[in-house]
Design a protein around this motif. Structure first.
Motif: not given
Length: 411
Positions: A47-59, A243-245, A251-259
């Protein structure tokens, strides 16, 4: 990661735990690897990884779409501020200028996303922003109807690729039942754009006479300059793909790509930006009946959306309000629409349903527009103004579930 001792088939990609760091992103995992992949993170860490993506991308994407929609829709505010009078536009000529924007805009969306796949999204979006910001700025020096038509064509060309590029970026970061709750904040920018556009126009039109220019010209000039300025920073702020973030660990990039790979169900759908587009994929997209069905679904909602955006300031003006008050009175309409849009989309994701929430928005919109047609104008200004809330809320409530429904049926 795949437990040690699990050996891949000879023809498959090497097991993920023997790939060296970023080598994982150079080769596509096999279906067997997807099925056995176990994230090295707890549920809370995920969840923390997704929140990190949320704050960087969505706003960031939401803000860019806010800017985009203000720039394309400020013609309606400029008309109320005096553009129509100074350029001697008839009602038909204004409608032609509005419509002309959408011809190159619709024709170039697909080619633009092909270019997006051949380049980096951050660079392509920055170039588009610079281009449409320059066009908006030049709109401030238009002198006649012919010049307005030409500038609207160029604006359609420049802005064509932004919306499909932005929605594409959202889909390469989130699974299908996560994307709508993020996309709604991105798309709520449409509602906020109407509110901010009215506020900006109200303030900027007071510059009437500065440097010998009419107030409506300053609306275009200042908003265009801001977009050009912003374009110089976007290329370094906008992440291209999981994959390039740079803000994620390996490990976090790998997790996002594979899910995301697992979310396709069969492993056949590819939702990252690593693959380059080819002719076969383009033909497959253009010949899929589901794509064309989706086109008609989106037309049904977007035609109402844009038609409303370009005419609502004039509708309020004709109810007897001053030009300045007409700009301000658009603000609460769009704020209410944003609230209902977010609530409808969140409920849709919670119940994992699309169709009922699309129909809900469409029903509210139909009720609002029907009432607007039935009410005698301008005898009942308060009632007419009230029905604008229903029409706007219904339009925007149905847009986001429609987009996400389209993504689901095509996958």
């Amino acid at each position: 990661m795949i437990p040690k001792g699990t050996e891949p088939a000879e023809t498959s990609v090497p097991a993920m735990d023997v790939l060296e760091k970023d080598d994982f992103f150079k080769e596509r995992p096999s279906i067997e690897q997807l099925e056995t992949y176990q994230p090295p993170f707890t549920a809370q860490e995920q969840k923390n990884i997704l929140r990190k993506v949320d704050w960087r991308l969505v706003p960031l994407l939401s803000f860019l779409y806010l800017v985009s929609f203000i720039d394309r829709g400020n013609l309606g505010n400029a008309k109320v501020a005096g553009l129509g009078k100074d350029l001697h536009l008839s009602g038909t000529q204004y409608n032609i200028a509005v419509t002309l924007f959408f011809i190159p805009y619709s024709l170039l969306e697909v080619p633009s996303n092909i270019i997006l796949k051949l380049t980096r999204p951050s660079i392509w979006i920055s170039l588009m922003m610079f281009s449409w910001g320059l066009v908006i700025t030049l709109t401030g020096i238009v002198q006649n109807f012919s010049g307005l038509l030409a500038i609207r064509i160029f604006l359609g060309v420049a802005e064509a690729g932004f919306f499909p590029a932005a929605t594409y970026l959202l889909t390469v970061w989130y699974t299908r039942y996560e994307v709508q709750s993020r996309m709604v904040f991105f798309y709520a920018a449409v509602s906020l754009a109407g509110a901010f556009s009215g506020l900006l126009a109200y303030a900027i039109q007071k510059m009437d006479g500065v440097a010998g220019l009419e107030g409506w010209r300053w609306i275009f000039i200042l908003e265009g300059i801001f977009t050009v300025f912003l374009s110089f920073f976007i290329w370094s702020l906008l992440p291209d793909s999981p994959s390039t973030a740079p803000f994620l660990t390996t490990e976090e990039r790998e997790f996002i790509v594979l899910r995301l790979e697992q979310d396709t169900g069969s492993g056949r759908g590819k939702v990252t930006n690593n693959d380059k587009v080819n002719k076969r994929q383009v033909i497959a997209g253009l010949t899929d009946w589901k794509v064309w069905a989706a086109v008609f679904m989106y037309w049904a909602t977007s035609i109402s959306s844009y038609g409303f955006t370009y005419t609502v300031p004039t509708v309020i003006l004709e109810l007897g309000y001053t030009a300045a008050n007409a700009q301000l009175l658009t603000v609460p309409i769009y704020v209410v629409a944003m609230i209902f849009t977010v609530a409808n989309a969140m409920a849709s994701d919670y119940y994992r349903q699309r169709t009922p929430f699309i129909l809900l928005g469409v029903s509210v919109g139909i009720a609002g527009f029907t009432a607007l047609l039935a009410i005698p104008h301008p005898q009942l200004p308060g009632l007419t103004y009230g029905m604008l809330f229903f029409a706007t809320s219904g339009i925007y409530m149905s847009l986001v579930p429609t987009l996400c429904f389209v993504g689901k049926i095509i996958l």
